[in-house]
Design a protein around this motif. Structure first.
Motif, PDB file in Angstrom:
ATOM      1  N   TRP A   1       0.863  -1.186   0.000  1.00 13.70           N
ATOM      2  CA  TRP A   1       0.000   0.000   0.000  1.00 13.70           C
ATOM      3  C   TRP A   1       0.887   1.218   0.000  1.00 13.70           C
ATOM      4  CZ3 TRP A   1       0.011   3.751   3.833  1.00 13.70           C
ATOM      5  CH2 TRP A   1      -1.069   4.654   3.839  1.00 13.70           C
ATOM      6  N   GLU A   2       0.451   2.277  -0.669  1.00 10.14           N
ATOM      7  CA  GLU A   2       1.218   3.520  -0.578  1.00 10.14           C
ATOM      8  C   GLU A   2       0.312   4.726  -0.699  1.00 10.14           C
ATOM      9  OE1 GLU A   2       4.111   4.035  -3.685  1.00 10.14           O
ATOM     10  OE2 GLU A   2       2.660   3.621  -5.272  1.00 10.14           O
ATOM     11  N   THR A   3       0.840   5.856  -0.269  1.00 11.04           N
ATOM     12  CA  THR A   3       0.057   7.094  -0.314  1.00 11.04           C
ATOM     13  C   THR A   3       1.023   8.262  -0.493  1.00 11.04           C
ATOM     14  OG1 THR A   3      -1.571   8.460   0.859  1.00 11.04           O
ATOM     15  CG2 THR A   3       0.117   7.418   2.207  1.00 11.04           C
ATOM     16  N   GLY A   4       0.539   9.359  -1.048  1.00 14.51           N
ATOM     17  CA  GLY A   4       1.367  10.553  -1.199  1.00 14.51           C
ATOM     18  C   GLY A   4       2.220  10.498  -2.455  1.00 14.51           C
ATOM     19  N   ASP A   5       3.190  11.374  -2.511  1.00 18.59           N
ATOM     20  CA  ASP A   5       3.991  11.560  -3.722  1.00 18.59           C
ATOM     21  C   ASP A   5       5.449  11.179  -3.439  1.00 18.59           C
ATOM     22  OD1 ASP A   5       5.433  12.518  -5.910  1.00 18.59           O
ATOM     23  OD2 ASP A   5       4.062  14.223  -6.205  1.00 18.59           O
ATOM     24  N   GLU A   6       5.855  10.021  -3.948  1.00 16.51           N
ATOM     25  CA  GLU A   6       7.182   9.485  -3.626  1.00 16.51           C
ATOM     26  C   GLU A   6       8.296  10.377  -4.166  1.00 16.51           C
ATOM     27  OE1 GLU A   6       7.896   5.519  -5.076  1.00 16.51           O
ATOM     28  OE2 GLU A   6       9.616   5.259  -3.736  1.00 16.51           O
ATOM     29  N   GLU A   7       8.134  10.756  -5.424  1.00 14.83           N
ATOM     30  CA  GLU A   7       9.202  11.512  -6.087  1.00 14.83           C
ATOM     31  C   GLU A   7       9.384  12.898  -5.474  1.00 14.83           C
ATOM     32  OE1 GLU A   7       9.730  12.531 -10.639  1.00 14.83           O
ATOM     33  OE2 GLU A   7       8.778  10.564 -10.332  1.00 14.83           O
ATOM     34  N   ALA A   8       8.252  13.597  -5.318  1.00 16.56           N
ATOM     35  CA  ALA A   8       8.322  14.944  -4.751  1.00 16.56           C
ATOM     36  C   ALA A   8       8.918  14.891  -3.343  1.00 16.56           C
ATOM     37  CB  ALA A   8       6.924  15.570  -4.712  1.00 16.56           C
ATOM     38  N   THR A   9       8.558  13.861  -2.612  1.00 18.98           N
ATOM     39  CA  THR A   9       9.073  13.738  -1.240  1.00 18.98           C
ATOM     40  C   THR A   9      10.585  13.510  -1.261  1.00 18.98           C
ATOM     41  OG1 THR A   9       6.943  12.797  -0.593  1.00 18.98           O
ATOM     42  CG2 THR A   9       8.747  12.541   0.971  1.00 18.98           C
ATOM     43  N   ALA A  10      11.025  12.633  -2.142  1.00 17.45           N
ATOM     44  CA  ALA A  10      12.460  12.358  -2.238  1.00 17.45           C
ATOM     45  C   ALA A  10      13.224  13.636  -2.567  1.00 17.45           C
ATOM     46  CB  ALA A  10      12.707  11.294  -3.304  1.00 17.45           C
TER      47      ALA A  10
ATOM     48  N   ALA B   1       8.739  17.946   4.773  1.00 18.95           N
ATOM     49  CA  ALA B   1       8.214  16.684   4.247  1.00 18.95           C
ATOM     50  C   ALA B   1       8.311  15.596   5.294  1.00 18.95           C
ATOM     51  CB  ALA B   1       8.993  16.266   2.995  1.00 18.95           C
ATOM     52  N   VAL B   2       7.437  14.606   5.151  1.00 18.65           N
ATOM     53  CA  VAL B   2       7.473  13.434   6.015  1.00 18.65           C
ATOM     54  C   VAL B   2       7.413  12.195   5.127  1.00 18.65           C
ATOM     55  CG1 VAL B   2       4.979  13.687   6.436  1.00 18.65           C
ATOM     56  CG2 VAL B   2       6.296  12.154   7.873  1.00 18.65           C
ATOM     57  N   ARG B   3       8.195  11.195   5.537  1.00 17.17           N
ATOM     58  CA  ARG B   3       8.203   9.942   4.779  1.00 17.17           C
ATOM     59  C   ARG B   3       8.157   8.796   5.784  1.00 17.17           C
ATOM     60  NH1 ARG B   3      12.669   9.862   0.342  1.00 17.17           N
ATOM     61  NH2 ARG B   3      14.066   9.901   2.133  1.00 17.17           N
ATOM     62  N   THR B   4       7.418   7.767   5.438  1.00 13.79           N
ATOM     63  CA  THR B   4       7.351   6.628   6.345  1.00 13.79           C
ATOM     64  C   THR B   4       7.236   5.327   5.575  1.00 13.79           C
ATOM     65  OG1 THR B   4       6.058   5.549   8.098  1.00 13.79           O
ATOM     66  CG2 THR B   4       4.862   7.021   6.637  1.00 13.79           C
ATOM     67  N   ASP B   5       7.804   4.293   6.164  1.00 11.79           N
ATOM     68  CA  ASP B   5       7.705   2.962   5.587  1.00 11.79           C
ATOM     69  C   ASP B   5       7.337   2.005   6.714  1.00 11.79           C
ATOM     70  OD1 ASP B   5       7.910   1.000   3.539  1.00 11.79           O
ATOM     71  OD2 ASP B   5       9.834   0.393   4.415  1.00 11.79           O
ATOM     72  N   VAL B   6       6.375   1.120   6.450  1.00 13.17           N
ATOM     73  CA  VAL B   6       5.855   0.264   7.509  1.00 13.17           C
ATOM     74  C   VAL B   6       5.923  -1.199   7.103  1.00 13.17           C
ATOM     75  CG1 VAL B   6       3.825  -0.273   8.936  1.00 13.17           C
ATOM     76  CG2 VAL B   6       4.205   2.080   8.158  1.00 13.17           C
ATOM     77  N   LEU B   7       6.325  -2.038   8.048  1.00 12.21           N
ATOM     78  CA  LEU B   7       6.176  -3.473   7.885  1.00 12.21           C
ATOM     79  C   LEU B   7       5.088  -3.906   8.863  1.00 12.21           C
ATOM     80  CD1 LEU B   7       6.972  -6.194   6.730  1.00 12.21           C
ATOM     81  CD2 LEU B   7       8.786  -6.325   8.462  1.00 12.21           C
ATOM     82  N   ALA B   8       3.976  -4.378   8.303  1.00 11.94           N
ATOM     83  CA  ALA B   8       2.817  -4.709   9.130  1.00 11.94           C
ATOM     84  C   ALA B   8       2.669  -6.216   9.255  1.00 11.94           C
ATOM     85  CB  ALA B   8       1.552  -4.118   8.514  1.00 11.94           C
ATOM     86  N   ASP B   9       2.460  -6.684  10.467  1.00 14.79           N
ATOM     87  CA  ASP B   9       2.200  -8.102  10.691  1.00 14.79           C
ATOM     88  C   ASP B   9       0.685  -8.298  10.723  1.00 14.79           C
ATOM     89  OD1 ASP B   9       1.852 -10.675  11.655  1.00 14.79           O
ATOM     90  OD2 ASP B   9       3.562 -10.549  13.027  1.00 14.79           O
TER      91      ASP B   9
ATOM     92  N   ALA C   1       4.402  14.556   1.373  1.00  9.66           N
ATOM     93  CA  ALA C   1       4.421  13.350   2.198  1.00  9.66           C
ATOM     94  C   ALA C   1       4.381  12.107   1.331  1.00  9.66           C
ATOM     95  CB  ALA C   1       3.225  13.345   3.144  1.00  9.66           C
ATOM     96  N   TYR C   2       4.997  11.064   1.858  1.00 15.27           N
ATOM     97  CA  TYR C   2       4.918   9.778   1.179  1.00 15.27           C
ATOM     98  C   TYR C   2       4.935   8.666   2.223  1.00 15.27           C
ATOM     99  CZ  TYR C   2       6.036   5.699  -1.630  1.00 15.27           C
ATOM    100  OH  TYR C   2       6.000   4.460  -2.199  1.00 15.27           O
ATOM    101  N   GLY C   3       4.054   7.716   2.049  1.00 17.61           N
ATOM    102  CA  GLY C   3       4.027   6.577   2.954  1.00 17.61           C
ATOM    103  C   GLY C   3       3.896   5.289   2.170  1.00 17.61           C
ATOM    104  N   SER C   4       4.609   4.269   2.612  1.00 20.22           N
ATOM    105  CA  SER C   4       4.478   2.959   1.976  1.00 20.22           C
ATOM    106  C   SER C   4       4.389   1.896   3.062  1.00 20.22           C
ATOM    107  CB  SER C   4       5.681   2.691   1.076  1.00 20.22           C
ATOM    108  OG  SER C   4       6.883   2.830   1.809  1.00 20.22           O
TER     109      SER C   4
END
Ligand code: MCN
Ligand code: CUN
Length: 798
Positions: free
Chosen positions: A175-184, A321-329, A359-362
């Motif tokens: 799943w992802e949300t936001g703009d990856e490139e702009a955030t980077a 900017a905020v960026r987050t990556d999650v590993l969900a169990d 922002a970008y979240g994955s």
């Protein structure tokens, strides 16, 4: 309530001594609870009732080779032993989860988590059922389990879901949300960036009452009644009908008194299905009630998000900017309880209370050999995790920049005039005044004093360190709207029906179901306010699908935002009809009738002495109804909210950390909440106290743990630690009032705010005690040994 009614309102409320909006009406339901007259599933007894005990797997991952029922069936009083083979005849061997995964009701082939349901023994009493269950002989071919999400995604991990066609690994979803490139890009150019990894550990909602069901099939009426611990009786009925093929009008779900839900009772569990199916087949009532350890080990868990957070900012602390990556169990099945179109819940609210452009979240979710879940625990669908992430990261950034954490928040808050505010992940915040809440909390907490005291202790090398933690959270509650939020296709509206009786009192039925939140009182208050009735003249009913209007249930703090709105709109419909009756009674034109909120009476405009009460109008509706109207006085409303509501608050926690033992003591705990217009301040305060206690449990004690063999090592209350009154400090609560502009009575939800908002405040406080020595994070639960290790790492231990 008058003084702080705050802001422009669709209608103004202030309580008029009749128990309307803003009054501390004592909870109506408590009369029966404190006199031992509550009526929970396990209190319900039927003639010829049988009892069901579930045989559970001791292994986390194992193929079932054989199940021998014979010795169990020999036990005197055992009536039946059911396995997946028996259920298959009725097409009930599997059931859909709320996320459209397929879960075994009783294990079909392979066990996927410890304590999974393998067989069911039905007997004349509970003890016999248990004896029988111990005599069911199951041959297992034990397989290697994997209980850690990261390990489960490694190439050589054992495949858990070989029942899903084409599934080759333990990957569940992305799943992802936001703009990856702009955030980077922003991150590349920013003055400052910070990064931190944090685990929001697996938790269990732990309601006092475990889950249970009493299936009661009546062959005479061909009707299946299921009394069950349900936070959402209507949607459960629809799902039961879809799964069993029994027509929906031949199923009645009754959720009687519920001893706490906290999200645990949102999903459908195998035990419910087995009790209902057994009753249908045996044509006798069948009851199933879980034990405590069964509840902890097999029902929906909460959280289990391993998150990496990053912020990019300017030198002077403006967050870019905020960026987050999650590993969900997700456990063995994808059984997350949240709106169907939101596989990561509302986690994309992770920009929080701040005006961050980019922002970008994955997220990646994995299957593991653990109980299915990702449900709940006072969470607003993963907002808990999102708030923890952003509120922790703001503290990390403040420390990096050497800024005061209150100051950096103030600098980045979304401002009152920016509402309605659209976040970079597409969420529409309705209203807020974040600085107002923070300022109030700072004052209540005597913030400056504690900052000085903190420095003094550092300077004097004192034995205990002081830490001050802040969390300025934004919640999002009240799902729908139906177009974006649904459960298994059913739109997330809610409902209320009001019937005013000839003698002037009323019955109100709502589509939501209380589990301790005080709905029998607060819904009556809404109607009392809107109809000028006395709160004692109104009875609220819920939890019975045969009589209540369809609703989507109580979770995600949605009762007030959605069903509360329905109750207000239905009341106003009754009020409109009441005007016609008043006109008839007062022999005036309908246009000339006005309603006075203060007195609750209807007047002829310009002739205040010509007035009539709702009681007199009720009589008129049945005994002298105008020819222009139908007799009777009632209305129903199905409310589809235009938007969600965004409650918020600022919590400030002051802790003392013992440098020798790592023990943490709460010195001060301030909670300022804003849930818009308040229906019952006393009930709100109770909600806040309860949720803060759960927040403390989260931050300090609670964790469902597993060993390498897949055994649940945190599966009972000796090992899964809940806070008691000994661990709970004195809370100082305060509030501000920023009404929701789109809600009929300006109210937002509040039930989950304290659990969502408090864990980061507590962790921030403990980190703050050590941040001068370079500590940036402490994992939850912050047990003394965890804290001591950090002290030691920072050279602060003594
Ligand atoms: N309220 C109010 N004024 C407002 C907002 C709310 O007076 N502006 C009151 C309401 O009328 C209601 C109570 O506060 O009596 C909570 O309302 P709301 O925030 O709408 O939340 P829900 O009623 O939908 O309750 C759900 C929420 C959730 S999701 C969990 S989990 C949780 C919680 O409530 N579970 C609880 N609080 C709980 N409290 C108890 N005792 N038991 C649970 O299982
Ligand atoms: Cu998130 S726990 Mo409540 O929604 O029932």
């Amino acid at each position: 309530a008058e003084a702080e009614d705050g802001g422009p309102q669709p209608e103004k409320h202030c309580g008029h001594g009749r128990g309307g909006m803003g009054e501390d009406v004592k909870r109506k339901e408590d009369q029966r609870f404190i006199t031992g007259r509550g009526n929970y599933v396990d209190d319900i007894k039927k003639p010829d009732m049988l009892h069901c005990e579930i045989v559970r797997s001791p292994h986390a991952h194992a193929r079932i080779e054989n199940i021998d029922k014979s010795r169990a069936l020999d036990v005197d009083g055992v009536v039946a032993v059911l396995t997946a083979d028996d259920l298959r005849e009725y097409d009930l061997a599997t059931m859909p989860t709320l996320m459209a995964d397929t879960q075994d009701v009783l294990v079909n082939d392979k066990v996927k988590f410890q304590s999974q349901e393998v067989a069911a023994v039905i007997a004349t009493d509970r003890y016999t059922a248990k004896d029988g269950a111990q005599k069911v002989v199951v041959d297992y071919d034990v397989l290697e389990p994997v209980v850690d999400a990261e390990e489960s995604l490694e190439d050589d991990a054992p495949l858990i879901r070989d029942d899903i066609e084409g599934q080759e690994d333990n990957h569940c979803l992305d799943w992802e949300t936001g703009d990856e490139e702009a955030t980077a890009e922003v991150f590349e150019e920013a003055d400052v960036t910070v990064k931190e990894q944090m685990l929001y550990q697996r938790l269990h909602p732990a309601p006092i009452e475990t889950c249970g069901a009493l299936g009661d099939y009546d062959p005479g009426k061909d009707k299946l009644t299921v009394h069950m611990t349900s936070q959402a009786p209507h949607i459960h009925r629809t799902l039961f009908a879809q799964v069993s093929g029994i027509p929906e009008h031949k199923i009645r779900i009754v959720s009687p008194d519920v001893g706490g839900g906290f999200g645990n009772k949102v999903p459908i569990y195998p035990g419910y299905v087995v009790a209902a199916a057994a009753s249908y087949v045996l044509e006798q009532p069948v009851k199933w009630v879980e034990e405590r350890s069964e509840n902890i080990q097999s029902t929906g868990f909460a959280r289990d998000y391993d998150m990496t957070g990053e912020l990019a900012a300017t030198d002077d602390g403006e967050i870019l900017a905020v960026r987050t990556d999650v590993l969900a169990d997700h456990g063995a099945y994808n059984a997350v309880a949240q709106p169907s179109k939101f596989p990561a819940g509302f986690f994309n609210i992770f920009t929080g209370s701040y005006d961050i452009d980019t922002a970008y979240g994955s997220l990646t979710a994995a299957y593991t050999n653990t109980a299915p879940g990702g449900v709940a625990y006072r969470c607003s669908f993963r907002v808990t995790e999102a708030v923890y992430l952003i509120e922790r990261m703001v503290k990390v950034l403040a420390d990096e920049l050497g800024m005061d954490p209150a100051e950096i928040r103030r600098k980045n808050f979304i401002q009152p005039e920016q509402f309605p505010y659209e976040s970079p992940t597409g969420w529409n915040y309705d209203s807020g005044d974040y600085e107002g809440a923070l300022d109030k909390a700072l004052e209540m907490a005597d913030y400056d004093h504690y900052r000085e005291e903190q420095q003094r202790r550092i300077d004097e090398d004192a034995d205990t360190l002081l830490g001050i933690g802040i969390s300025s959270f934004t919640e999002v509650v009240g799902a729908g709207p139906g177009k974006t939020c649904d459960i298994a296709g059913v739109e997330m509206f809610d409902s209320a029906e009001i019937r005013v009786h000839p003698t002037g009192n009323a019955t109100v039925r709502v589509g939501v179901q209380t589990q301790g939140q005080g709905h029998e009182t607060t819904f009556a208050q809404i109607v009392a306010e809107e109809l000028g009735m006395d709160v004692d003249d109104i009875t609220v009913e819920h939890g019975d699908t045969d009589t209540d209007p369809y609703g989507l249930g109580t979770y995600g703090s949605r009762s007030t935002p959605v069903a509360g709105a329905a109750a207000a709109v239905a009341s106003r419909k009754v009020r409109e009809k009441a005007k016609a009756i008043a006109a008839n009674e007062l022999e005036a034109a309908e246009e000339d009738i006005t309603w006075d909120r203060e007195t609750g009476e209807f007047h002829v405009a310009g002739a205040p002495d010509r007035s009539i009460t709702i009681t007199e109008i009720a009589a008129g509706a049945y005994m002298n109804h105008p020819s222009s109207e139908e007799p009777g006085l009632e209305a129903v409303n199905y409310y589809d909210p235009p938007e969600m509501t965004y409650p918020f608050g600022s919590y400030i926690v002051v802790v003392e950390v013992d440098r020798e033992t790592g023990e943490v003591e709460f010195e001060k705990f301030v909670a300022v909440d804003d849930c818009g217009n308040r229906i019952n301040p006393m009930i709100i305060e109770g909600q806040i106290h309860g949720g803060l206690a759960q927040g403390i449990g989260t931050a300090m004690l609670e964790h469902v743990t597993f060993d390498d063999n897949g055994n649940v090592t945190g599966g009972d209350f000796m090992n899964y630690l809940l806070p008691t009154s000994m661990e709970i400090p004195n809370f100082e609560t305060g509030h501000t009032v920023t009404p929701s502009p789109h809600h009929p009575i300006g109210a937002k939800g509040v039930g989950e705010s304290p659990t969502v908002g408090s864990p980061p405040a507590i962790v921030n406080a403990v980190v703050d005690a050590m941040s001068h020595a370079g500590i940036t994070h402490v994992e939850m639960p912050m047990t003394p040994d965890t804290v001591w290790e950090k002290l030691d790492e920072a050279g602060l231990s003594t």
